[in-house]
Design a protein around this motif. Structure first.
Motif, PDB file in Angstrom:
ATOM      1  N   PRO A   1       6.899  -3.097  14.728  1.00  0.00           N
ATOM      2  CA  PRO A   1       8.129  -3.374  13.976  1.00  0.00           C
ATOM      3  C   PRO A   1       8.299  -4.851  13.649  1.00  0.00           C
ATOM      4  N   GLN A   2       7.795  -5.718  14.517  1.00  0.00           N
ATOM      5  CA  GLN A   2       7.798  -7.150  14.260  1.00  0.00           C
ATOM      6  C   GLN A   2       6.631  -7.769  15.011  1.00  0.00           C
ATOM      7  N   GLY A   3       6.215  -8.962  14.569  1.00  0.00           N
ATOM      8  CA  GLY A   3       5.047  -9.586  15.200  1.00  0.00           C
ATOM      9  C   GLY A   3       5.183 -11.086  15.265  1.00  0.00           C
ATOM     10  N   ASP A   4       4.401 -11.687  16.148  1.00  0.00           N
ATOM     11  CA  ASP A   4       4.410 -13.132  16.350  1.00  0.00           C
ATOM     12  C   ASP A   4       3.054 -13.683  15.943  1.00  0.00           C
ATOM     13  N   ASP A   5       3.004 -14.371  14.785  1.00  0.00           N
ATOM     14  CA  ASP A   5       1.739 -14.911  14.300  1.00  0.00           C
ATOM     15  C   ASP A   5       1.139 -15.943  15.248  1.00  0.00           C
ATOM     16  N   ALA A   6       1.973 -16.621  16.025  1.00  0.00           N
ATOM     17  CA  ALA A   6       1.472 -17.664  16.920  1.00  0.00           C
ATOM     18  C   ALA A   6       0.539 -17.088  17.978  1.00  0.00           C
ATOM     19  N   ALA A   7       0.675 -15.784  18.252  1.00  0.00           N
ATOM     20  CA  ALA A   7      -0.156 -15.161  19.291  1.00  0.00           C
ATOM     21  C   ALA A   7      -1.503 -14.704  18.761  1.00  0.00           C
ATOM     22  N   LEU A   8      -1.782 -14.949  17.471  1.00  0.00           N
ATOM     23  CA  LEU A   8      -2.962 -14.343  16.858  1.00  0.00           C
ATOM     24  C   LEU A   8      -4.001 -15.339  16.363  1.00  0.00           C
ATOM     25  N   THR A   9      -3.848 -16.619  16.662  1.00  0.00           N
ATOM     26  CA  THR A   9      -4.757 -17.594  16.094  1.00  0.00           C
ATOM     27  C   THR A   9      -6.047 -17.689  16.904  1.00  0.00           C
ATOM     28  N   CYS A  10      -7.177 -17.417  16.235  1.00  0.00           N
ATOM     29  CA  CYS A  10      -8.473 -17.536  16.904  1.00  0.00           C
ATOM     30  C   CYS A  10      -8.765 -18.983  17.283  1.00  0.00           C
ATOM     31  N   SER A  11      -8.250 -19.931  16.504  1.00  0.00           N
ATOM     32  CA  SER A  11      -8.507 -21.342  16.782  1.00  0.00           C
ATOM     33  C   SER A  11      -7.906 -21.764  18.113  1.00  0.00           C
ATOM     34  N   GLU A  12      -6.870 -21.057  18.577  1.00  0.00           N
ATOM     35  CA  GLU A  12      -6.262 -21.377  19.864  1.00  0.00           C
ATOM     36  C   GLU A  12      -6.681 -20.396  20.960  1.00  0.00           C
ATOM     37  N   SER A  13      -6.843 -19.124  20.593  1.00  0.00           N
ATOM     38  CA  SER A  13      -7.129 -18.097  21.600  1.00  0.00           C
ATOM     39  C   SER A  13      -8.613 -17.816  21.756  1.00  0.00           C
ATOM     40  N   GLY A  14      -9.399 -18.081  20.702  1.00  0.00           N
ATOM     41  CA  GLY A  14     -10.828 -17.812  20.727  1.00  0.00           C
ATOM     42  C   GLY A  14     -11.148 -16.364  20.391  1.00  0.00           C
TER      43      GLY A  14
ATOM     44  N   CYS B   1       0.828  -1.211   0.000  1.00  0.00           N
ATOM     45  CA  CYS B   1       0.000   0.000   0.000  1.00  0.00           C
ATOM     46  C   CYS B   1       0.859   1.256   0.000  1.00  0.00           C
ATOM     47  N   PHE B   2       1.911   1.282   0.808  1.00  0.00           N
ATOM     48  CA  PHE B   2       2.755   2.469   0.860  1.00  0.00           C
ATOM     49  C   PHE B   2       3.572   2.628  -0.411  1.00  0.00           C
ATOM     50  N   ALA B   3       3.949   1.523  -1.039  1.00  0.00           N
ATOM     51  CA  ALA B   3       4.652   1.620  -2.318  1.00  0.00           C
ATOM     52  C   ALA B   3       3.740   2.177  -3.402  1.00  0.00           C
ATOM     53  N   ALA B   4       2.436   1.840  -3.342  1.00  0.00           N
ATOM     54  CA  ALA B   4       1.479   2.265  -4.366  1.00  0.00           C
ATOM     55  C   ALA B   4       0.791   3.577  -4.027  1.00  0.00           C
ATOM     56  N   GLY B   5       0.961   4.073  -2.789  1.00  0.00           N
ATOM     57  CA  GLY B   5       0.295   5.301  -2.384  1.00  0.00           C
ATOM     58  C   GLY B   5      -1.189   5.141  -2.160  1.00  0.00           C
ATOM     59  N   VAL B   6      -1.610   3.958  -1.692  1.00  0.00           N
ATOM     60  CA  VAL B   6      -3.026   3.637  -1.491  1.00  0.00           C
ATOM     61  C   VAL B   6      -3.319   3.521   0.002  1.00  0.00           C
ATOM     62  N   PRO B   7      -4.346   4.211   0.521  1.00  0.00           N
ATOM     63  CA  PRO B   7      -4.650   4.138   1.952  1.00  0.00           C
ATOM     64  C   PRO B   7      -5.086   2.746   2.385  1.00  0.00           C
ATOM     65  N   LEU B   8      -4.751   2.434   3.640  1.00  0.00           N
ATOM     66  CA  LEU B   8      -4.997   1.115   4.225  1.00  0.00           C
ATOM     67  C   LEU B   8      -5.802   1.270   5.507  1.00  0.00           C
ATOM     68  N   VAL B   9      -6.945   0.581   5.577  1.00  0.00           N
ATOM     69  CA  VAL B   9      -7.749   0.536   6.796  1.00  0.00           C
ATOM     70  C   VAL B   9      -7.457  -0.796   7.478  1.00  0.00           C
ATOM     71  N   SER B  10      -6.891  -0.725   8.673  1.00  0.00           N
ATOM     72  CA  SER B  10      -6.403  -1.918   9.367  1.00  0.00           C
ATOM     73  C   SER B  10      -7.256  -2.210  10.591  1.00  0.00           C
ATOM     74  N   GLY B  11      -7.611  -3.483  10.766  1.00  0.00           N
ATOM     75  CA  GLY B  11      -8.358  -3.901  11.944  1.00  0.00           C
ATOM     76  C   GLY B  11      -7.887  -5.255  12.432  1.00  0.00           C
ATOM     77  N   ALA B  12      -8.104  -5.520  13.708  1.00  0.00           N
ATOM     78  CA  ALA B  12      -7.747  -6.816  14.290  1.00  0.00           C
ATOM     79  C   ALA B  12      -8.679  -7.096  15.461  1.00  0.00           C
ATOM     80  N   ALA B  13      -8.949  -8.388  15.685  1.00  0.00           N
ATOM     81  CA  ALA B  13      -9.824  -8.782  16.794  1.00  0.00           C
ATOM     82  C   ALA B  13      -9.417 -10.157  17.284  1.00  0.00           C
ATOM     83  N   ILE B  14      -9.324 -10.313  18.585  1.00  0.00           N
ATOM     84  CA  ILE B  14      -8.976 -11.599  19.190  1.00  0.00           C
ATOM     85  C   ILE B  14      -9.541 -11.612  20.607  1.00  0.00           C
ATOM     86  N   ARG B  15     -10.050 -12.768  21.035  1.00  0.00           N
ATOM     87  CA  ARG B  15     -10.647 -12.908  22.360  1.00  0.00           C
ATOM     88  C   ARG B  15     -11.732 -11.850  22.584  1.00  0.00           C
ATOM     89  N   PHE B  16     -11.527 -10.901  23.499  1.00  0.00           N
ATOM     90  CA  PHE B  16     -12.463  -9.787  23.737  1.00  0.00           C
ATOM     91  C   PHE B  16     -11.885  -8.453  23.272  1.00  0.00           C
TER      92      PHE B  16
END
Length: 260
Positions: free
Chosen positions: A178-191, A141-156
């Motif tokens: 700057p960096q992230g851990d995908d293992a902390a984001l799975t709804c199948s494990e965290s709900g 998106c930043f390379a193309a100059g296109v705006p990005l609407v970002s959302g996330a939801a996990i647990r509550f």
């Protein structure tokens, strides 16, 4: 794009809003949006953008509808279990608003294909569920100059922000993480609580409509955090990371901002 009589009637409740009016609705009808992910967040995003009259929607997902999805992914139905999520969403959106043009991509996009697809749209809504995809989408998106609407939801817990490379003061997603851990984001494990994705996804759709129509003030430079247990919102101001590998060097000093 001139609105016909049916469109004037269909979108009349939006057109009544002074911030939208006829001109704003015409902008929506002329807009092209890419929605990456047709799950819990992508469901309300796609439904509301189609209902609001966004002219073209690019639907991207490589997954199939599963029984465990139906607790929260409201664009899909029980009789579509096993169908691709893109095909299932297309069926629902066509029934809701047949005037919207739908482009279906039933595959995972790599960096090159992401760049090619984003170059064809006016805005991207990130409804993915992992850091690697979010980082790739943010960079494209930043390379193309296109705006990005970002959302996330996990647990509550949920969050939403807007990252807009057209705004020289806007940070990008990687400034926030700057960096992230995908293992902390799975709804199948965290709900995840079903209405939570509806709340965050609906807000993503609202931010997208605001950006496309010119109505209101978007969440650029701000992060909203929802604690669903207490139903409490917090707002954080975001600033650009001068060492960010994605957007460093493109930010103006506040005193040189032409908007000030």
């Amino acid at each position: 794009m001139l609105l016909n009589d049916d469109q004037l009637l269909r979108y009349s409740r939006q057109i009544l809003l002074p911030d939208v009016d006829i001109e704003g609705q015409q902008r929506l009808l002329s807009s092209r949006v890419l929605i990456l992910g047709l799950g819990g967040l992508g469901s309300p995003v796609s439904l509301y953008l189609a209902a609001a009259g966004v002219g073209e929607l690019w639907l991207v997902d490589d997954d199939q509808v599963d029984l465990t999805n139906l607790q929260r992914q409201i664009v899909h139905t029980h009789d579509r279990i096993g169908m691709s999520k893109v095909a299932s969403a297309r069926q629902a959106l066509q029934a809701l608003n047949p005037d919207v043009s739908l482009h279906c991509i039933e595959q995972r996009l790599d960096a090159d294909s992401l760049q090619a697809q984003i170059a064809q749209v006016d805005l991207v809504v990130d409804c993915s569920d992992n850091f690697s995809t979010r980082f790739a989408l943010n960079a494209a998106c930043f390379a193309a100059g296109v705006p990005l609407v970002s959302g996330a939801a996990i647990r509550f817990d949920g969050q939403i922000s807007v990252f807009d490379p057209r705004n020289p003061q806007s940070p990008c997603y990687q400034c926030l993480y700057p960096q992230g851990d995908d293992a902390a984001l799975t709804c199948s494990e965290s709900g995840v609580l079903a209405p939570l994705v509806g709340v965050i996804g609906s807000m993503q759709a609202m931010e997208a409509i605001k950006l496309l129509s010119g109505a209101g003030k978007p969440l650029t430079g701000r992060l909203l955090l929802l604690d669903g247990r207490r139903m409490e919102w917090r707002e954080m101001r975001l600033s650009a990371d001068p060492d960010c590998p994605v957007c460093a060097g493109r930010h103006l000093h506040p005193s040189s901002d032409p908007a000030q």
